[in-house]
Design a protein around this motif. Sequence first.
Motif, PDB file in Angstrom:
ATOM      1  N   SER A  13     -74.625  18.745  -3.570  1.00 30.77           N
ATOM      2  CA  SER A  13     -73.296  19.294  -3.611  1.00 30.77           C
ATOM      3  C   SER A  13     -72.402  18.081  -3.869  1.00 30.77           C
ATOM      4  O   SER A  13     -72.648  16.952  -4.139  1.00 30.77           O
ATOM      5  CB  SER A  13     -72.789  19.870  -2.036  1.00 30.77           C
TER       6      SER A  13
ATOM      7  N   ARG B  28     -76.665  18.741   1.381  1.00 26.58           N
ATOM      8  CA  ARG B  28     -76.462  19.560   2.809  1.00 26.58           C
ATOM      9  C   ARG B  28     -77.354  19.638   3.797  1.00 26.58           C
ATOM     10  O   ARG B  28     -78.763  19.363   3.198  1.00 26.58           O
ATOM     11  CB  ARG B  28     -76.243  21.043   2.014  1.00 26.58           C
TER      12      ARG B  28
ATOM     13  N   LYS C 242     -77.871  25.711   1.196  1.00 30.91           N
ATOM     14  CA  LYS C 242     -77.071  26.821   1.001  1.00 30.91           C
ATOM     15  C   LYS C 242     -77.612  28.197   1.024  1.00 30.91           C
ATOM     16  O   LYS C 242     -77.049  29.054   1.236  1.00 30.91           O
ATOM     17  CB  LYS C 242     -76.082  26.503  -0.126  1.00 30.91           C
TER      18      LYS C 242
ATOM     19  N   TYR D 269     -77.140  29.014   7.219  1.00 34.85           N
ATOM     20  CA  TYR D 269     -76.080  28.202   6.625  1.00 34.85           C
ATOM     21  C   TYR D 269     -74.762  28.465   7.127  1.00 34.85           C
ATOM     22  O   TYR D 269     -74.020  29.624   7.229  1.00 34.85           O
ATOM     23  CB  TYR D 269     -75.928  28.256   5.176  1.00 34.85           C
TER      24      TYR D 269
ATOM     25  N   GLY E 164     -75.598  22.821   7.463  1.00 40.45           N
ATOM     26  CA  GLY E 164     -75.196  22.535   6.327  1.00 40.45           C
ATOM     27  C   GLY E 164     -74.129  21.440   5.980  1.00 40.45           C
ATOM     28  O   GLY E 164     -73.985  20.947   4.734  1.00 40.45           O
TER      29      GLY E 164
END
Length: 263
Positions: A152, A157, A161, A166, A179
Amino acid sequence: MAIGMAIGVDNDPATFFRPAKSSGSIYLNCLMYKELLAMVYLSNQLNQSEIGKEFAEDAKNLKSAIQEHCWDERDGFFYSVDLNLTPAKNRLDNTLGKDFMIHSGYPRDYDCLIQRIEVWSGFLALWAGIATPDQAKRIVKEHYSNLKTFNSQSGVRTLSKMEKMYSMRASANPSNWRGPIWGISNYMVFKGLKDYGFNIEAKELALKTVWLFGKDFETNGALHEYYEPETGEPLLNKGFQNWNYLVLNMIAWLEGNQVVEEF
């Protein structure tokens, strides 16, 4: 084996709200492996080499077990494993006739089942030095670099995702590891990337972390516990410090200065 409470990654779905001793956590196993190596180092520093050999043997056996049970060749990733299985012994079932042993022809001969839940802890196999070079290449290419799962704007994360669990909920007790971006997980993944020679990816992650904390401090005058992956917006606990200061080690590495190692 984990009981899912106070293990550092509070609500990791691989351990959270599972029966006691039912999860072989890749997170805890990687930490234990490094602890054993630390004991080897300390034993040698204290001229207790024979004790160090015992810890070294324990580390070797643990590494072998992690490779055997936690590596998933199909996905190219390290996972926690499910230990919540009934005993493998044949069971007497009188409902089907006297002395009938159910499933006696082929009882269970595996110790655990892989939990294919994409948790950031799988990257710890690089930080701990457990992954082989070929495994590391797959982990980086197929998981670290994947924008749909872990990668990300703000870093790694803590849960893919793509997992149904999540969540960006701002939560304490438990803190949210489903997450959001944490400084400690960014750092440990960075360290693993660096140690395996993935310097481009390590630099990328270090710069993202510097940007994340710099933006927070510039805007809010303090750091937070964890962050939203895409925007870098803080989610909880203004004034959180602790391992966030590991970013200083990242900065030192980026600038070519001395970096503090574990041992």
